[in-house]
Motif scaffolding. Sequence first.
Motif, PDB file in Angstrom:
ATOM      1  N   ALA A 104      14.808  23.614 -17.843  1.00  8.61           N
ATOM      2  CA  ALA A 104      16.101  23.047 -17.458  1.00  8.61           C
ATOM      3  C   ALA A 104      16.662  23.765 -16.231  1.00  8.61           C
ATOM      4  N   LEU A 105      16.474  25.071 -16.157  1.00  9.63           N
ATOM      5  CA  LEU A 105      16.959  25.821 -15.000  1.00  9.63           C
ATOM      6  C   LEU A 105      16.201  25.430 -13.734  1.00  9.63           C
ATOM      7  N   LEU A 106      14.906  25.195 -13.862  1.00 11.69           N
ATOM      8  CA  LEU A 106      14.131  24.763 -12.694  1.00 11.69           C
ATOM      9  C   LEU A 106      14.613  23.402 -12.202  1.00 11.69           C
ATOM     10  N   MET A 107      14.970  22.500 -13.134  1.00  8.20           N
ATOM     11  CA  MET A 107      15.526  21.209 -12.731  1.00  8.20           C
ATOM     12  C   MET A 107      16.879  21.389 -12.064  1.00  8.20           C
ATOM     13  N   LEU A 108      17.681  22.320 -12.629  1.00  5.98           N
ATOM     14  CA  LEU A 108      18.988  22.583 -12.045  1.00  5.98           C
ATOM     15  C   LEU A 108      18.854  23.127 -10.622  1.00  5.98           C
ATOM     16  N   LYS A 109      17.864  23.972 -10.381  1.00  6.80           N
ATOM     17  CA  LYS A 109      17.667  24.562  -9.058  1.00  6.80           C
ATOM     18  C   LYS A 109      17.398  23.485  -8.011  1.00  6.80           C
ATOM     19  N   GLN A 110      16.672  22.439  -8.402  1.00 10.55           N
ATOM     20  CA  GLN A 110      16.348  21.377  -7.456  1.00 10.55           C
ATOM     21  C   GLN A 110      17.591  20.635  -6.986  1.00 10.55           C
ATOM     22  N   ASP A 111      18.653  20.668  -7.771  1.00  6.15           N
ATOM     23  CA  ASP A 111      19.869  19.946  -7.409  1.00  6.15           C
ATOM     24  C   ASP A 111      20.939  20.865  -6.829  1.00  6.15           C
ATOM     25  N   LEU A 112      20.590  22.114  -6.555  1.00  3.39           N
ATOM     26  CA  LEU A 112      21.545  23.056  -5.985  1.00  3.39           C
ATOM     27  C   LEU A 112      21.180  23.380  -4.540  1.00  3.39           C
ATOM     28  N   THR A 113      22.216  23.570  -3.754  1.00  2.84           N
ATOM     29  CA  THR A 113      22.030  24.059  -2.378  1.00  2.84           C
ATOM     30  C   THR A 113      22.148  25.579  -2.411  1.00  2.84           C
ATOM     31  N   ASP A 114      21.135  26.272  -1.924  1.00  6.02           N
ATOM     32  CA  ASP A 114      21.089  27.734  -2.022  1.00  6.02           C
ATOM     33  C   ASP A 114      20.883  28.340  -0.641  1.00  6.02           C
ATOM     34  N   PRO A 115      21.933  28.350   0.211  1.00  7.51           N
ATOM     35  CA  PRO A 115      21.774  28.818   1.592  1.00  7.51           C
ATOM     36  C   PRO A 115      21.409  30.296   1.683  1.00  7.51           C
ATOM     37  N   SER A 116      21.816  31.110   0.752  1.00 12.46           N
ATOM     38  CA  SER A 116      21.528  32.548   0.819  1.00 12.46           C
ATOM     39  C   SER A 116      20.256  32.922   0.061  1.00 12.46           C
ATOM     40  N   ASN A 117      19.536  31.915  -0.462  1.00 12.77           N
ATOM     41  CA  ASN A 117      18.274  32.123  -1.180  1.00 12.77           C
ATOM     42  C   ASN A 117      18.419  33.092  -2.355  1.00 12.77           C
ATOM     43  N   ARG A 118      19.566  33.009  -3.027  1.00 11.13           N
ATOM     44  CA  ARG A 118      19.812  33.887  -4.179  1.00 11.13           C
ATOM     45  C   ARG A 118      18.963  33.501  -5.377  1.00 11.13           C
ATOM     46  N   LEU A 119      18.471  32.259  -5.385  1.00 13.97           N
ATOM     47  CA  LEU A 119      17.725  31.798  -6.557  1.00 13.97           C
ATOM     48  C   LEU A 119      16.212  31.873  -6.335  1.00 13.97           C
ATOM     49  N   SER A 120      15.792  32.779  -5.472  1.00  9.68           N
ATOM     50  CA  SER A 120      14.362  32.884  -5.190  1.00  9.68           C
ATOM     51  C   SER A 120      13.561  33.305  -6.419  1.00  9.68           C
ATOM     52  N   SER A 121      14.225  34.039  -7.337  1.00 10.58           N
ATOM     53  CA  SER A 121      13.516  34.473  -8.554  1.00 10.58           C
ATOM     54  C   SER A 121      13.331  33.337  -9.547  1.00 10.58           C
ATOM     55  N   TRP A 122      14.018  32.221  -9.337  1.00  9.25           N
ATOM     56  CA  TRP A 122      13.897  31.082 -10.252  1.00  9.25           C
ATOM     57  C   TRP A 122      12.617  30.313  -9.907  1.00  9.25           C
ATOM     58  N   ALA A 123      11.499  30.826 -10.344  1.00  7.23           N
ATOM     59  CA  ALA A 123      10.233  30.186 -10.004  1.00  7.23           C
ATOM     60  C   ALA A 123       9.164  30.617 -10.992  1.00  7.23           C
ATOM     61  N   GLY A 124       8.091  29.827 -11.051  1.00  8.39           N
ATOM     62  CA  GLY A 124       6.932  30.171 -11.862  1.00  8.39           C
ATOM     63  C   GLY A 124       7.218  30.148 -13.352  1.00  8.39           C
ATOM     64  N   GLU A 125       6.390  30.877 -14.086  1.00  7.62           N
ATOM     65  CA  GLU A 125       6.479  30.896 -15.548  1.00  7.62           C
ATOM     66  C   GLU A 125       6.969  32.239 -16.072  1.00  7.62           C
ATOM     67  N   SER A 126       7.656  32.989 -15.218  1.00  5.47           N
ATOM     68  CA  SER A 126       8.165  34.292 -15.653  1.00  5.47           C
ATOM     69  C   SER A 126       9.349  34.106 -16.604  1.00  5.47           C
ATOM     70  N   ASP A 127       9.743  35.194 -17.239  1.00  2.67           N
ATOM     71  CA  ASP A 127      10.841  35.168 -18.211  1.00  2.67           C
ATOM     72  C   ASP A 127      12.146  34.825 -17.484  1.00  2.67           C
ATOM     73  N   CYS A 128      12.740  33.678 -17.822  1.00  2.00           N
ATOM     74  CA  CYS A 128      13.936  33.239 -17.089  1.00  2.00           C
ATOM     75  C   CYS A 128      15.147  34.116 -17.386  1.00  2.00           C
ATOM     76  N   CYS A 129      15.079  34.909 -18.453  1.00  2.11           N
ATOM     77  CA  CYS A 129      16.195  35.815 -18.732  1.00  2.11           C
ATOM     78  C   CYS A 129      16.271  36.948 -17.710  1.00  2.11           C
ATOM     79  N   LEU A 130      15.215  37.111 -16.922  1.00  2.00           N
ATOM     80  CA  LEU A 130      15.200  38.134 -15.880  1.00  2.00           C
ATOM     81  C   LEU A 130      15.551  37.562 -14.513  1.00  2.00           C
ATOM     82  N   TRP A 131      15.812  36.257 -14.446  1.00  2.00           N
ATOM     83  CA  TRP A 131      16.163  35.640 -13.182  1.00  2.00           C
ATOM     84  C   TRP A 131      17.585  36.018 -12.783  1.00  2.00           C
ATOM     85  N   THR A 132      17.848  35.941 -11.477  1.00  2.00           N
ATOM     86  CA  THR A 132      19.169  36.277 -10.942  1.00  2.00           C
ATOM     87  C   THR A 132      20.240  35.347 -11.516  1.00  2.00           C
TER      88      THR A 132
END
Length: 852
Positions: A39-67
């Motif tokens: 769900a977070l990966l879907m949410l990321k696709q609909d967000l504008t992230d000019p400062s690239n703060r959501l770069s950790s939102w990727a792959g199959e890593s533990d999402c609880c460790l994402w920014t």
Amino acid sequence: MGRIMRATLLVWFLIIATTSVSLCNGNPGVACKESERLALLMLKQDLTDPSNRLSSWAGESDCCLWTGVVCDNLTGHICELQLDDPHFNSSLGGKLEHLDMSLVNLSQASDDWLPVVQMLPSLVELHMFACSLQYIPLLPIINLTSLAILDLSHNLFNSFMPGWVFSFRNLVSLFLSGCGFIGPIPSSSTPHNITSLREISLFANQLTNPIPEWLLNNKDLTLLDLGLNFFSGPIPGGIANMTSLKVLHLEANSFTSTMPGWLYSFHNLEFLYIYSNHLHGEILSSIGNLTSIIHLEFQNNQFEGTIPNSLGNLSSLEALYFSANQFHGTLPKTIGQLKRLTDLDISSNSFEGVVTEAHFTHLTSLKSFRAIGNSMTLKTSRDWLPPFQLGSLWHHSDLVLEYIFPTKYLNLADNQLHGEIEYISSGPSSVIDLSSNQFNGSLPLVSSNVVRLDLSNSSFSGSVIHFFCDAKTGPKLLVFLHLGNNNLSGNIPDCWMNWLDLQAISLENNNLTGNIPSSMGYLRGLSALHLRNNKLSGELPQYLQNCTNLVVVDLSENQLSGVLPMWIGKSISNLVVLSIRSNMFRGVISDQLCNLSRLQIMDIADNGLSGAIPRCFGNFSGIANLSALSASASTMYFDNYRLYGDDTFLVTKGRVEEFGKILGLVASIDLSNNNLSGEIPEELTDLFGLQTLNISANHLTGRIPPMIGRLKQLESLDLSRNQLSGEIPPSIMFLTFLSHLNLSHNNLMGQVPQSTQLQSLDESSFLGNELCGPPLSKNCSASKVTLPTVERERGYDLLDDKWFYLSLGLGFAVGFWSILGSLLVNMPWSFAFSQFLNSIVLKLHAVIVEYV
């Protein structure tokens, strides 16, 4: 509709983002949930992230460790998003189209939920079903111009319905069921703009007349649900405009008209619910025009007349409920044409006449048929094979049955059914209950598929040989059989080898004669045998000892004779109930009976038994141990056989009582009306759970056991008509549950012990002795009778010993002052003890702060 993002917890995220309230405890101790990571990966696709703060939102890593993601330490669920960048909020609000918050508890956000929702101007669907919302503004400014589906059902608004819920031009579906709205539906000019509305559900509110014109003029509506409200008067004629309706709910209101003629012309209608109103009149033959109807519910009204034959035209009908009306006449045979019908309920009417095979010709899908409270006769040929397999059939009427057709569960109990039954057919593992009716004639033959059969409490008569010895259908699968309380006669046949699955048999209260057949020994799984109140004779067959699973044996009120066999205690040691009262057994009571450790009820009264009462009766741990008494109520027998039903008659408190559902909680011993001699064993006072003890009308001598007061659960005690002597033990005063006592006609002497319980009993309980004192009229002082004293024997009561009180006081004084005195005299000890107590208090405080 464009991209639809399903974010079930997204509004909660928005509230957290705008209020900066944290309910989580930092980084999680377990990995996040896979569904929430996606769900977070879907949410990321609909967000504008000019400062690239959501770069950790990727792959199959533990999402609880994402920014910006905070998870619950224990569950791993995401409970907070910390998105401080304003770009996130504006972009998110501009793109979110689908929001489902159903079943999320938002009671703490009840005042703010609508302003947050308005931050989502692109919203197309809003689902807030059962969110515990308690407030809805009446006059807000709403800018959700794209909203097509709004579901606010099952919240707790309890207010007038706000007009703004009808202000959305593109609204297609509106669900406001169970919101506690009161008063009329808003009739302002705003709703006129809703031309796209197709579904509206206002079920289970407190809405009243009038129904506004803007709603009644909507010709394109497919679902209208006004059920369970306070609407009254005639069914609104404006509904006639809604010719596109597929679902119409008007149930549970106070509509008082006849069935409107225009309703029969709704060719698209699939579901019609008008039950529980005050509708009246007849059902017209034009009901056959509702060719799309699937579900019809007319029950609990005042409809009358006959059911039209045109009902057979409803080829799509699956459920038909006509119960609790005033219909009469015969059931139309055209019902048999409804191939898709699964549920038919015509109960509580005045139908009459004959129901034949023609009524069921094409009902291949029928699962449930209810016809309670009518006067119909069912007549079919014996070789008829029904086209359906019923899940349940309920009939409560003056019905004549000649043949029972296949059904999974058939319950026609407690009626006035009469006639003869030739054969009972059934599907696999069927349960048939025809008890408490007026059937007569011979017992019917039974399909081998029946597993539970109850034909009790009727007037079946004649021999039972054909019933038990019919081998045409092969071995029987019957598990529970109840034929009690009929007029059956003749011998019990020796054909039980065909009934090997039987676990419970009841043939009680008939006129059966002869011996108990030895082939009953084949029933290795038998747990209950009821042959009470017949005319059976002879000795108990030795083969019964093969029935090692017996839990209940009731052979009382017959003419059985011989010595009480020793194998009862050896082979069937699981017995909980043993009742052989009112027979002609003789001889001594064997010590082998003491092996029945689980025994709770033993009734061997009214026989010719002699000798002494075995002292080992104190070994009945099922009575002695209160926890075992409670546990035995949950044994296999009382859990499973209870579904079949069981009753045992016991003599308690001077009268015969029937015990059914609480049988597993009863503890009783009845040895009365025999030729027993000797003393009452002291060991009987070890049966702490005993509730009834009756050893009256024997030849017992000696004293009443001094510690009889240990039987604190005793409710009924009868020692009358013996040759007991001595005084009444004072310990009897401790029997606080005792409500029936009979010590009459013995050789007792002295004063009746003084207690509220004993003095409240009738004088007849003590007659025929040399006793005095209340409740007797004889005065002890005039007779110079000394008060009885408590005998100092094993088990005496410490509270009556003055030395006990003296030692108790001295022990306390010495122990208390030895410790306290040492602390007062020795200051270092006192200081060390204080530090020890302080450390304990500090540790407790730390635990409470950390975990509470």
